[in-house]
Design an enzyme around this catalytic site. Structure first.
Site, PDB file in Angstrom:
ATOM      1  N   CYS A 124       0.862  -1.175   0.000  1.00  0.00           N
ATOM      2  CA  CYS A 124       0.000   0.000   0.000  1.00  0.00           C
ATOM      3  C   CYS A 124       0.896   1.221   0.000  1.00  0.00           C
ATOM      4  O   CYS A 124       1.660   1.437   0.953  1.00  0.00           O
ATOM      5  CB  CYS A 124      -0.877  -0.008   1.259  1.00  0.00           C
ATOM      6  SG  CYS A 124      -1.933   1.430   1.438  1.00  0.00           S
ATOM      7  N   CYS A 132      -0.918   3.284  -6.667  1.00  0.00           N
ATOM      8  CA  CYS A 132      -1.840   2.761  -5.655  1.00  0.00           C
ATOM      9  C   CYS A 132      -2.136   1.335  -6.098  1.00  0.00           C
ATOM     10  O   CYS A 132      -2.493   1.111  -7.264  1.00  0.00           O
ATOM     11  CB  CYS A 132      -3.120   3.590  -5.616  1.00  0.00           C
ATOM     12  SG  CYS A 132      -4.449   2.822  -4.651  1.00  0.00           S
TER      13      CYS A 132
HETATM   14  N1  DGL Z   1      -4.017   0.420  -1.961  1.00  0.00           N
HETATM   15  C1  DGL Z   1      -3.590   1.629  -1.392  1.00  0.00           C
HETATM   16  C2  DGL Z   1      -2.345   2.228  -2.006  1.00  0.00           C
HETATM   17  O1  DGL Z   1      -1.569   1.545  -2.629  1.00  0.00           O
HETATM   18  C3  DGL Z   1      -4.532   2.653  -0.846  1.00  0.00           C
HETATM   19  C4  DGL Z   1      -5.970   2.678  -1.178  1.00  0.00           C
HETATM   20  C5  DGL Z   1      -6.767   3.442  -0.140  1.00  0.00           C
HETATM   21  O2  DGL Z   1      -7.069   2.817   0.880  1.00  0.00           O
HETATM   22  O3  DGL Z   1      -7.061   4.627  -0.336  1.00  0.00           O
HETATM   23  O4  DGL Z   1      -2.102   3.399  -1.846  1.00  0.00           O
END
Ligand code: DGL
Length: 259
Positions: free
Chosen positions: A70, A180
């Site tokens: 993330c 993301c």
């Molecule tokens: N999957 C996450 C990232 O790579 C974040 C998504 C979220 O919860 O806003 O930033």
């Protein structure tokens, strides 16, 4: 011992999906903070608190390494977690450098969450790698709830992307950086807006390479039968319907990566 993959939600599966192919003899634990997703539109303090709770849980399971799959959680919480725990913690940041290294003559569009695109970590990255001012940044927060609902290529998704991409002349761009992990699911929908000369760049393979490097440095590679345990915010996922939901994400990733 297991390797943990952590994300605010189901985006991190895209990194696990890759790791499962290159590490066929490791045991995995996947932690999606489904109670708190999305992170990218919340306050930095709130996200730091959620990440601390998730780490406490994963550490209590005796994992040997944690991949923060993330970008948003990495941006605000990984340095503190590294001070707190002495195990390999592999974070993610938008692969802007990789995109510029592939083609330093055209522009690069980094798509990520609001926390990531406006964070200090992103500023430092741009200062370090974008000497020619070729990088633009775009927050696409609505894609996170779309992904969680498994709405990967609906008319609403396409209308949202059309609106967000409208200001850009993609003929001037060589790459779209998926900053993301949730955005990997939308490669087919995004592709329709991009000329053939423009490529996707994500950090998944680099992150898994770094995981392997750190495991080897500490002699932590194992030769087990591959297993995966899934958790939603600390609750083990055992329900058939939920496991089927995870299976559908994996199927979309098979499609996206052309398997
Ligand atoms: N999957 C996450 C990232 O790579 C974040 C998504 C979220 O919860 O806003 O930033």
């Amino acid at each position: 011992m297991k390797i943990a993959f952590f994300d605010s939600g189901m985006g991190g599966l895209s990194v696990l999906h890759h790791a499962m192919r290159v590490l066929p003899q490791e045991e995995f634990l996947f932690y999606a903070d489904e109670d708190h997703v999305p992170y990218g539109t919340k306050s930095r303090e709130a996200v730091q608190q959620y990440v601390a709770e998730a780490f406490d849980f994963m550490i209590s399971k005796g994992v040997k390494a944690i991949v923060v799959a993330c970008n948003t959680a990495t941006s605000v919480a990984v340095p503190v977690m590294r001070e707190r725990y002495d195990l390999p913690i592999i974070g993610m940041e938008p692969a802007a450098k990789k995109a510029l290294d592939l083609d330093g003559g055209h522009r690069v569009l980094v798509c990520a969450t609001p926390i990531t695109v406006s964070g200090r970590k992103m500023e430092l990255l741009i200062e370090r790698v974008d000497k020619d001012h070729l990088v633009d940044r775009l927050a696409l927060p609505a894609l996170v709830p779309f992904a969680e609902r498994q709405e990967f290529d609906s008319p609403d998704v396409r209308a949202y992307l059309a609106e967000q991409f409208a200001p850009y002349d993609f003929r001037q761009y060589s790459a779209l950086v998926l900053g993301c992990t949730h955005f990997n699911y939308f490669k087919p929908a995004m592709r329709a807006f991009m000329p053939d000369s423009m490529h996707f760049v994500d950090g998944n393979d680099g992150t898994v390479r770094e995981l392997i490097r750190q495991l080897e440095a500490r002699n932590l590679r194992e030769a087990n039968e591959q297993t995966v345990e899934y958790y939603y915010s600390g609750r083990r996922v055992a329900d058939e319907a939920e496991l089927a939901r995870i299976g559908r994400f994996m199927q979309q990733l098979d499609r996206v990566y052309g398997l």
